[in-house]
Design a protein around this motif. Structure first.
Motif, PDB file in Angstrom:
ATOM      1  N   TRP A 378       0.837  -1.204   0.000  1.00 34.25           N
ATOM      2  CA  TRP A 378       0.000   0.000   0.000  1.00 34.25           C
ATOM      3  C   TRP A 378       0.871   1.253   0.000  1.00 34.25           C
ATOM      4  CZ3 TRP A 378      -1.706   3.237   4.452  1.00 34.25           C
ATOM      5  CH2 TRP A 378      -2.787   4.061   4.140  1.00 34.25           C
ATOM      6  N   GLN A 379       1.937   1.222   0.787  1.00 32.80           N
ATOM      7  CA  GLN A 379       2.816   2.386   0.886  1.00 32.80           C
ATOM      8  C   GLN A 379       3.700   2.560  -0.342  1.00 32.80           C
ATOM      9  OE1 GLN A 379       4.776   3.760   4.404  1.00 32.80           O
ATOM     10  NE2 GLN A 379       3.958   2.106   5.645  1.00 32.80           N
ATOM     11  N   ASP A 380       4.077   1.465  -0.982  1.00 29.51           N
ATOM     12  CA  ASP A 380       5.078   1.569  -2.049  1.00 29.51           C
ATOM     13  C   ASP A 380       4.784   0.609  -3.202  1.00 29.51           C
ATOM     14  OD1 ASP A 380       7.314   2.184  -3.513  1.00 29.51           O
ATOM     15  OD2 ASP A 380       8.715   1.984  -1.843  1.00 29.51           O
ATOM     16  N   PRO A 381       3.723   0.872  -3.959  1.00 28.57           N
ATOM     17  CA  PRO A 381       3.373  -0.038  -5.067  1.00 28.57           C
ATOM     18  C   PRO A 381       4.368   0.002  -6.213  1.00 28.57           C
ATOM     19  CG  PRO A 381       1.955   1.901  -5.079  1.00 28.57           C
ATOM     20  CD  PRO A 381       2.752   1.973  -3.822  1.00 28.57           C
ATOM     21  N   GLN A 382       5.248   1.004  -6.256  1.00 30.13           N
ATOM     22  CA  GLN A 382       6.274   1.036  -7.298  1.00 30.13           C
ATOM     23  C   GLN A 382       7.369   0.015  -7.010  1.00 30.13           C
ATOM     24  OE1 GLN A 382       9.062   4.287  -7.350  1.00 30.13           O
ATOM     25  NE2 GLN A 382       9.182   4.310  -9.586  1.00 30.13           N
ATOM     26  N   LEU A 383       7.685  -0.165  -5.738  1.00 35.93           N
ATOM     27  CA  LEU A 383       8.757  -1.082  -5.351  1.00 35.93           C
ATOM     28  C   LEU A 383       8.304  -2.533  -5.430  1.00 35.93           C
ATOM     29  CD1 LEU A 383      11.600  -1.520  -4.127  1.00 35.93           C
ATOM     30  CD2 LEU A 383      10.555  -1.245  -1.865  1.00 35.93           C
ATOM     31  N   TYR A 384       7.083  -2.800  -4.973  1.00 37.94           N
ATOM     32  CA  TYR A 384       6.533  -4.161  -4.989  1.00 37.94           C
ATOM     33  C   TYR A 384       5.694  -4.339  -6.244  1.00 37.94           C
ATOM     34  CZ  TYR A 384       7.989  -4.621  -0.121  1.00 37.94           C
ATOM     35  OH  TYR A 384       8.730  -4.697   1.032  1.00 37.94           O
ATOM     36  N   LYS A 385       5.991  -5.346  -7.006  1.00 32.35           N
ATOM     37  CA  LYS A 385       5.315  -5.545  -8.274  1.00 32.35           C
ATOM     38  C   LYS A 385       4.074  -6.414  -8.096  1.00 32.35           C
ATOM     39  CE  LYS A 385       7.889  -2.793 -10.241  1.00 32.35           C
ATOM     40  NZ  LYS A 385       7.312  -1.444 -10.353  1.00 32.35           N
ATOM     41  N   LEU A 386       2.909  -5.738  -8.038  1.00 35.10           N
ATOM     42  CA  LEU A 386       1.654  -6.436  -7.775  1.00 35.10           C
ATOM     43  C   LEU A 386       1.183  -7.247  -8.976  1.00 35.10           C
ATOM     44  CD1 LEU A 386      -0.159  -3.599  -5.813  1.00 35.10           C
ATOM     45  CD2 LEU A 386       1.240  -5.467  -4.938  1.00 35.10           C
ATOM     46  N   GLY A 387       1.823  -7.046 -10.114  1.00 33.00           N
ATOM     47  CA  GLY A 387       1.465  -7.837 -11.293  1.00 33.00           C
ATOM     48  C   GLY A 387       2.180  -9.164 -11.356  1.00 33.00           C
ATOM     49  N   ALA A 388       2.860  -9.516 -10.276  1.00 36.98           N
ATOM     50  CA  ALA A 388       3.568 -10.804 -10.224  1.00 36.98           C
ATOM     51  C   ALA A 388       3.554 -11.321  -8.795  1.00 36.98           C
ATOM     52  CB  ALA A 388       5.007 -10.651 -10.717  1.00 36.98           C
ATOM     53  N   SER A 389       3.905 -12.586  -8.671  1.00 35.94           N
ATOM     54  CA  SER A 389       4.008 -13.224  -7.365  1.00 35.94           C
ATOM     55  C   SER A 389       5.217 -14.144  -7.405  1.00 35.94           C
ATOM     56  CB  SER A 389       2.743 -14.037  -7.069  1.00 35.94           C
ATOM     57  OG  SER A 389       2.868 -14.753  -5.868  1.00 35.94           O
ATOM     58  N   VAL A 390       5.849 -14.374  -6.248  1.00 32.10           N
ATOM     59  CA  VAL A 390       7.017 -15.248  -6.231  1.00 32.10           C
ATOM     60  C   VAL A 390       6.633 -16.640  -5.743  1.00 32.10           C
ATOM     61  CG1 VAL A 390       8.615 -13.352  -5.936  1.00 32.10           C
ATOM     62  CG2 VAL A 390       7.753 -14.524  -3.915  1.00 32.10           C
ATOM     63  N   GLY A 391       7.476 -17.602  -6.093  1.00 31.14           N
ATOM     64  CA  GLY A 391       7.215 -18.986  -5.698  1.00 31.14           C
ATOM     65  C   GLY A 391       8.358 -19.881  -6.147  1.00 31.14           C
ATOM     66  N   ALA A 392       8.003 -21.056  -6.621  1.00 34.73           N
ATOM     67  CA  ALA A 392       9.013 -22.029  -7.049  1.00 34.73           C
ATOM     68  C   ALA A 392       8.482 -22.801  -8.251  1.00 34.73           C
ATOM     69  CB  ALA A 392       9.334 -22.989  -5.899  1.00 34.73           C
ATOM     70  N   PRO A 393       9.390 -23.197  -9.165  1.00 36.83           N
ATOM     71  CA  PRO A 393       8.952 -23.961 -10.336  1.00 36.83           C
ATOM     72  C   PRO A 393       8.546 -25.378  -9.942  1.00 36.83           C
ATOM     73  CG  PRO A 393      11.344 -23.825 -10.282  1.00 36.83           C
ATOM     74  CD  PRO A 393      10.843 -22.956  -9.170  1.00 36.83           C
ATOM     75  N   PRO A 394       7.871 -26.083 -10.825  1.00 35.40           N
ATOM     76  CA  PRO A 394       7.481 -27.467 -10.522  1.00 35.40           C
ATOM     77  C   PRO A 394       8.683 -28.338 -10.196  1.00 35.40           C
ATOM     78  CG  PRO A 394       6.325 -26.667 -12.469  1.00 35.40           C
ATOM     79  CD  PRO A 394       7.357 -25.639 -12.132  1.00 35.40           C
ATOM     80  N   ASP A 395       8.506 -29.252  -9.249  1.00 38.76           N
ATOM     81  CA  ASP A 395       9.538 -30.238  -8.938  1.00 38.76           C
ATOM     82  C   ASP A 395       8.865 -31.557  -8.581  1.00 38.76           C
ATOM     83  OD1 ASP A 395       8.618 -30.007  -6.306  1.00 38.76           O
ATOM     84  OD2 ASP A 395      10.262 -28.694  -5.683  1.00 38.76           O
ATOM     85  N   ARG A 396       9.671 -32.506  -8.122  1.00 41.01           N
ATOM     86  CA  ARG A 396       9.142 -33.857  -7.866  1.00 41.01           C
ATOM     87  C   ARG A 396       8.066 -33.852  -6.783  1.00 41.01           C
ATOM     88  NH1 ARG A 396      10.439 -37.807  -4.334  1.00 41.01           N
ATOM     89  NH2 ARG A 396      12.174 -36.583  -3.514  1.00 41.01           N
ATOM     90  N   LEU A 397       8.285 -33.070  -5.729  1.00 34.01           N
ATOM     91  CA  LEU A 397       7.324 -33.046  -4.632  1.00 34.01           C
ATOM     92  C   LEU A 397       6.147 -32.110  -4.902  1.00 34.01           C
ATOM     93  CD1 LEU A 397       9.746 -33.046  -1.557  1.00 34.01           C
ATOM     94  CD2 LEU A 397       8.486 -34.970  -2.542  1.00 34.01           C
ATOM     95  N   GLY A 398       6.360 -31.141  -5.782  1.00 33.50           N
ATOM     96  CA  GLY A 398       5.292 -30.204  -6.134  1.00 33.50           C
ATOM     97  C   GLY A 398       5.176 -30.082  -7.632  1.00 33.50           C
ATOM     98  N   PRO A 399       4.500 -31.015  -8.286  1.00 31.45           N
ATOM     99  CA  PRO A 399       4.464 -31.042  -9.754  1.00 31.45           C
ATOM    100  C   PRO A 399       3.816 -29.810 -10.380  1.00 31.45           C
ATOM    101  CG  PRO A 399       2.925 -32.638  -8.806  1.00 31.45           C
ATOM    102  CD  PRO A 399       3.767 -32.149  -7.688  1.00 31.45           C
TER     103      PRO A 399
END
Length: 676
Positions: A378-399
């Motif tokens: 809310w304070q800094d929408p330029q710094l945080y990119k709300l058009g994306a989210s972080v995570g991890a690519p598919p792997d054996r335990l999380g296809p």
């Protein structure tokens, strides 16, 4: 944009156009993902004579290449106030003055009426290391999820009063530190949203950790004391305290009611005024966010947070928000006061650890990001990119991959701002502690960005300026006398392993994972010195849960396994247990094999002694394991299936440290650490 141009634009922005997947194969990123992420980022346009920031370590040559043509005048102002000046031709190298000290300096370049500024950062090569550890001594401590602590006096959640008691008890038994979950600010108005890894702000504290009984204004307020004595209040307190799970809404209702009554008679002093002045706009709008969130009730859709507010409230600088703030100054002061109380009480815990002679004392945990609907975004929408989210690519335990719902920091905006957001973040989290754990430390190198609304398999790795960030981390580490621990579990890119080691960042070594290709557990003497050893983590089963395969049974109950997965995991677990028994015997910590599959007190002591014998300079142990608990704190991959971040310790602090079995474990650990 043609494919070749698109790929080049992606590379220029730090987006990897391919990556090595879980099968060890190269996999290309789709053009749709490249375009989506390029649209989200603020990539620099055009060339400047000098970059907005340049980071040097102590051994680097202090020189900069000046782009352009003609003569430029330059002036350098050091952090200490000294000034240097001169001129340089475009296309030539600017040699910086010798003997510049470590720190933050400002270089201004002028040509005619134009001027450009570059922040120069000079940093040490390695992070701070306490003298005792540098001299080869080994230390151990407790790894605590603060909210899980029970005591005879808390209000249904572990608090800073409990933390002080925990420090005293750990020190009494030979321990040197208490490691904590992230203490970041959450959402008091929506207290059920309780994950410490999806905070509202990483710069401010969770006010539910305030020990209300320590607040002078509470004990001095007649209204607060009348409320406190009411049968209804005491009954609510008894229920919150007796529950085996933290009832966050009940705790929040009790504490916020008590603190509002105390605030009504509180007379602000110079310390509070100084805190507010130092916090500036960032504190003001954190407090405003909490106040507005409290005022706005949850709508019928269940949506909450600033994205659910009217359009005119999506930015604290908008006129509607400014008008509200002007009319609610007392409410903003109240929420600022809660931050002041939390900071004071946590600082008192740090001071107590130093009085007790602890080398590390406290270590804090820095989450990888903030939630989409947070005060920070809310304070800094330029710094945080709300058009994306972080995570991890598919792997054996999380296809399907993982989507953590955390908007990423834009590395280009960070760089354009001279890395000030990163510096502010470190300063907020390195105060009042001897060590900082960085969750998912690989984020300093790269993060898996997922276009908003897409599945995790549609993401791509985005690069971060790792060398610069590590240098700044080392500089702030020395300034705060705060060592750094990197959570480097899981898939770790080879290129960052050496960087972390060379930067003096401690690696995390978990017993369950310390097996070689043949399944044999690493003997204590082979564990690396620059590491912290532990039996488990908050995302893994407890020792007893692992030994009795309770985590597998729980996974089956919540529907985590399909096909033959459970059978395969059970066979793997049986093999792990046999390998661990052999390792304990080889290390001399276990002489008699257990007769059944249950965790016995003797086996528990043997495992703890084994960990205590490791060469790791630090050892972190969980109270759950001292007590033989089996229920986990968090089950990754679940939201509603399991009550994550709520399970309490099975007994009070007073009972735990009086328990003979616990004392035996801690005595064995302390003796083994001293021998090393």
């Amino acid at each position: 944009m043609k494919n070749g141009n698109l790929d080049q634009a992606a590379r220029d922005a730090g987006i990897a156009v391919d990556f090595i997947n879980a099968k060890g194969e190269a996999e290309s990123i789709s053009d749709e993902t490249k375009r989506a992420l390029l649209a989200v980022m603020e990539t620099p346009k055009g060339k400047l004579p000098l970059p907005p920031v340049h980071v040097f370590t102590v051994r680097d040559k202090r020189q900069l290449s000046v782009e352009g043509s003609g003569e430029f005048l330059w002036m350098l102002e050091t952090e200490g106030g000294k000034t240097f000046n001169g001129s340089v031709q475009g296309g030539e190298t600017l040699i910086l003055p010798p003997r510049l000290t470590q720190g933050y300096h400002q270089l201004t370049l002028r040509k005619g009426r134009k001027q450009w500024q570059t922040r120069l950062i000079i940093a040490p090569r390695r992070c701070y290391l306490p003298t005792a550890l540098a001299q080869g001594e080994k230390r151990w401590g407790a790894l605590v999820q603060l909210y899980t602590l029970r005591s005879e006096r808390n209000w249904g959640i572990g608090d800073f009063g409990d933390l002080q008691q925990m420090l005293e008890k750990v020190a009494q038994h030979g321990g040197d530190f208490v490691g904590l979950n992230p203490l970041h600010a959450l959402y008091p108005a929506h207290a059920a949203f309780a994950s410490p890894y999806s905070p509202s702000s990483r710069r401010w504290l969770n006010v539910l950790y305030i020990d209300v009984n320590q607040v002078a204004a509470f004990s001095e307020s007649r209204a607060a004391q009348r409320w406190w004595q009411q049968v209804k209040t005491q009954k609510a307190l008894e229920n919150a305290r007796a529950s085996d799970w933290v009832d966050y809404p009940a705790v929040a209702a009790l504490k916020l009611n008590a603190l509002r009554l105390a605030w009504a008679t509180y007379a602000p002093d110079s310390a509070f005024d100084a805190f507010v002045a130092e916090g500036g706009d960032h504190l003001r709008y954190q407090a405003a966010f909490d106040a507005i969130l409290t005022e706005r009730t949850q709508d019928a859709s269940g949506a909450w947070g600033w994205p659910a507010w009217p359009e005119g409230w999506h930015d604290p600088q908008q006129s509607e928000v400014q008008a509200w703030c002007a009319e609610h100054e007392d409410e903003i002061r109240f929420w600022s006061w809660l931050q002041f109380l939390a900071q004071q009480q946590f600082a008192a815990c740090w001071q107590r650890s130093q009085q007790l002679g602890m080398t590390v004392g406290l270590y804090r945990d820095l989450a990888v990001g903030v939630a989409q609907q947070s005060a920070e975004t809310w304070q800094d929408p330029q710094l945080y990119k709300l058009g994306a989210s972080v995570g991890a690519p598919p792997d054996r335990l999380g296809p399907l991959g993982q989507n953590w719902g955390l908007p990423p920091l834009d590395p280009h905006v960070m760089r354009a701002r001279g890395y000030q957001p990163f510096i502010d973040l470190l300063r907020a989290n390195m105060r009042d502690c001897g060590a900082l754990r960085i969750d998912h430390v690989m984020a300093l190198l790269r993060l898996w960005w997922i276009p908003y609304g897409e599945g995790a398999d549609k993401g791509a790795y985005v690069a971060y300026p790792v060398r610069d960030l590590l240098a700044i981390l080392a500089l702030e580490s020395h300034r705060h006398r705060c060592m750094v621990i990197g959570e480097d579990l899981g898939t770790v890119p080879k290129e960052i392993v050496r960087m972390l080691r060379d930067s003096g960042i401690f690696s995390w070594k978990v017993l369950f994972f310390e097996q070689d290709a043949q399944g044999r557990y690493r003997q204590p003497g082979a564990w690396p010195r620059q590491s912290i050893a532990s039996a488990s983590t908050h995302d893994l089963p407890t020792l007893a849960g692992f030994w009795q395969a309770d985590d597998l049974a729980l996974g089956e109950r919540v529907g985590m396994y399909g096909g033959d997965a459970l059978r395969d995991l059970q066979q793997q677990r049986d093999a792990q247990k046999q390998a661990l028994l052999k390792a304990l015997q080889q290390a001399g910590t276990l002489t008699t094999l257990p007769r059944n599959t249950a965790m016995t007190p003797a086996l528990n002591v043997a495992m703890h002694r084994y960990l205590a014998q490791t060469e790791s300079a630090l050892l972190g142990l969980q109270p759950e394991d001292w007590l033989g608990m089996t229920a986990p704190v968090n089950v990754p991959g679940t939201v509603d299936e399991y009550p994550n971040w709520r399970r309490k310790i099975s007994v009070t602090l007073e009972t735990m440290f009086a328990d003979k079995a616990v004392k035996k474990v801690l005595k064995a650990v302390s003796e083994a650490r001293k021998k090393g």
